[in-house]
Design a protein around this motif. Structure first.
Motif, PDB file in Angstrom:
ATOM      1  N   ARG A  48      -7.810 -42.878  53.246  1.00 13.74           N
ATOM      2  CA  ARG A  48      -8.038 -43.621  52.014  1.00 13.74           C
ATOM      3  C   ARG A  48      -6.854 -43.410  51.072  1.00 13.74           C
ATOM      4  NH1 ARG A  48     -14.488 -42.878  50.504  1.00 13.74           N
ATOM      5  NH2 ARG A  48     -15.300 -43.884  52.411  1.00 13.74           N
ATOM      6  N   ASP A  51      -3.755 -48.645  46.287  1.00 14.91           N
ATOM      7  CA  ASP A  51      -2.584 -49.512  46.358  1.00 14.91           C
ATOM      8  C   ASP A  51      -1.890 -49.579  45.003  1.00 14.91           C
ATOM      9  OD1 ASP A  51      -4.057 -51.254  44.756  1.00 14.91           O
ATOM     10  OD2 ASP A  51      -4.543 -52.621  46.388  1.00 14.91           O
ATOM     11  N   ARG A  55      -6.351 -50.129  43.392  1.00  9.26           N
ATOM     12  CA  ARG A  55      -7.565 -50.363  44.175  1.00  9.26           C
ATOM     13  C   ARG A  55      -7.624 -49.408  45.357  1.00  9.26           C
ATOM     14  NH1 ARG A  55      -6.310 -56.695  44.756  1.00  9.26           N
ATOM     15  NH2 ARG A  55      -4.429 -55.657  45.539  1.00  9.26           N
ATOM     16  N   ARG A  57      -8.218 -48.392  49.016  1.00  6.01           N
ATOM     17  CA  ARG A  57      -8.143 -49.052  50.314  1.00  6.01           C
ATOM     18  C   ARG A  57      -8.403 -48.002  51.392  1.00  6.01           C
ATOM     19  NH1 ARG A  57      -5.245 -53.900  49.769  1.00  6.01           N
ATOM     20  NH2 ARG A  57      -6.096 -54.359  51.837  1.00  6.01           N
ATOM     21  N   TYR A  59      -7.567 -47.268  55.532  1.00  4.96           N
ATOM     22  CA  TYR A  59      -6.769 -47.636  56.702  1.00  4.96           C
ATOM     23  C   TYR A  59      -7.348 -46.959  57.937  1.00  4.96           C
ATOM     24  CZ  TYR A  59      -2.475 -48.476  59.436  1.00  4.96           C
ATOM     25  OH  TYR A  59      -1.559 -48.884  60.377  1.00  4.96           O
ATOM     26  N   ASP A  88       1.781 -51.236  50.708  1.00  5.35           N
ATOM     27  CA  ASP A  88       0.361 -51.238  51.066  1.00  5.35           C
ATOM     28  C   ASP A  88       0.267 -51.253  52.588  1.00  5.35           C
ATOM     29  OD1 ASP A  88      -2.323 -51.684  51.586  1.00  5.35           O
ATOM     30  OD2 ASP A  88      -2.585 -52.973  49.839  1.00  5.35           O
ATOM     31  N   GLN A  90      -2.190 -51.255  54.599  1.00 10.94           N
ATOM     32  CA  GLN A  90      -3.206 -52.155  55.140  1.00 10.94           C
ATOM     33  C   GLN A  90      -2.687 -53.596  55.178  1.00 10.94           C
ATOM     34  OE1 GLN A  90      -5.650 -51.190  56.669  1.00 10.94           O
ATOM     35  NE2 GLN A  90      -7.459 -52.460  56.480  1.00 10.94           N
ATOM     36  N   GLU A  91      -2.010 -54.024  54.116  1.00  6.72           N
ATOM     37  CA  GLU A  91      -1.449 -55.376  54.094  1.00  6.72           C
ATOM     38  C   GLU A  91      -0.367 -55.525  55.157  1.00  6.72           C
ATOM     39  OE1 GLU A  91      -0.126 -56.590  50.286  1.00  6.72           O
ATOM     40  OE2 GLU A  91      -2.143 -56.670  49.418  1.00  6.72           O
TER      41      GLU A  91
END
Length: 264
Positions: A48, A51, A55, A57, A59, A88, A90-91
């Motif tokens: 965790r 970002d 926020r 996020r 992964y 980021d 995840q992005e």
């Protein structure tokens, strides 16, 4: 959210309490690193982070049945570090998953575009089909590298292809990647063909012998594509250029004088 030092023995023995669908065990050593244990018995490592907008996020690193705690924790640290400097993870992963292969981009985006925008699109299609896609088509766009393209060029040279062919390969790949960047394919770096040099074209002129002309005509007689076969016969008869014949119109023909008009 229980916190515990995640170890190999703990991961093996960890279980989800009765009445819970899953439970997250957070690592004491690496902030944000956790083991998710599900009632089904499945166990997965996550990291965790927050970002650039603050926020939270999460992964997914991978299943505990495959990754060791040491491997997962090291990956978690890299993800946390990447998020700390503003990226980021995840992005980035989502962009990678959406990255088309060279074959997908060429067939679904590039060729439909050039068929309406480039008169020589058939040459592009041939170079892609015969040379580029068999060697590089399976690779996602962001995994096509300069060395891979250079290796393809070297193989073509060893097979006896002239510099005109290898040059077309480089120029076409460069053009394709320029368009991919222009059309907003995210996750692409520098154009992999930008550092590769083309070679001077070797101009060669050769005429068919009578025997070769005979073999060609016999082959044309049995070819399934008689439209193309007739066009080649007309090329042999007139000495015209390919486009002058394939793009000719009926009103260019003077039937009385038995001539074909070629507009400038």
């Amino acid at each position: 959210m229980p916190r515990i030092l995640l170890t190999r023995s703990f991961v093996q023995s960890a279980a989800c309490p009765a009445g819970r669908r899953k439970l997250d065990y957070f690592d004491k050593r690496c902030p944000g690193f956790l083991l998710e244990v599900r009632v089904s018995g499945g166990k997965t490592f996550y990291q965790r982070y927050r970002d650039a907008h603050g926020r939270e996020r999460q992964y997914k690193i991978g299943p505990a049945a495959i990754l060791s705690v040491v491997e997962a924790r090291e990956k978690a640290r890299r993800i946390a570090a990447e998020a700390l400097i503003g990226a980021d993870p995840q992005e980035r992963r989502q962009a990678q998953r959406q990255m088309p292969t060279l074959r997908e981009f060429a067939t679904e985006s590039y060729l439909p575009f050039v068929k309406t925008a480039k008169r020589s699109w058939r040459t592009d299609e041939t170079v892609l089909r015969l040379h580029i896609l068999p060697a590089l088509g399976r690779l996602p766009l962001d995994e096509v590298t300069g060395p891979a393209i250079a290796a393809l060029m070297q193989r073509l040279r060893l097979k006896g292809y002239a510099s005109g062919t290898t040059n077309r390969v480089v120029v076409l790949i460069k053009y394709i990647f320029n368009l991919a960047k222009k059309w907003g394919i995210t996750g692409l770096g520098d154009n992999p063909a930008s550092g590769l040099r083309t070679e001077p074209d070797v101009q060669r002129e050769r005429f068919l012998s009578e025997e070769e002309v005979g073999r060609l005509i016999r082959a044309l007689d049995t070819d399934e594509n008689q439209v193309a076969a007739q066009a080649i016969r007309l090329l042999l008869l007139t000495g015209g250029r390919r486009n002058e014949i394939t793009q000719a119109r009926w009103d260019y023909i003077d039937w009385e004088k038995r001539t074909l008009f070629v507009p400038l």
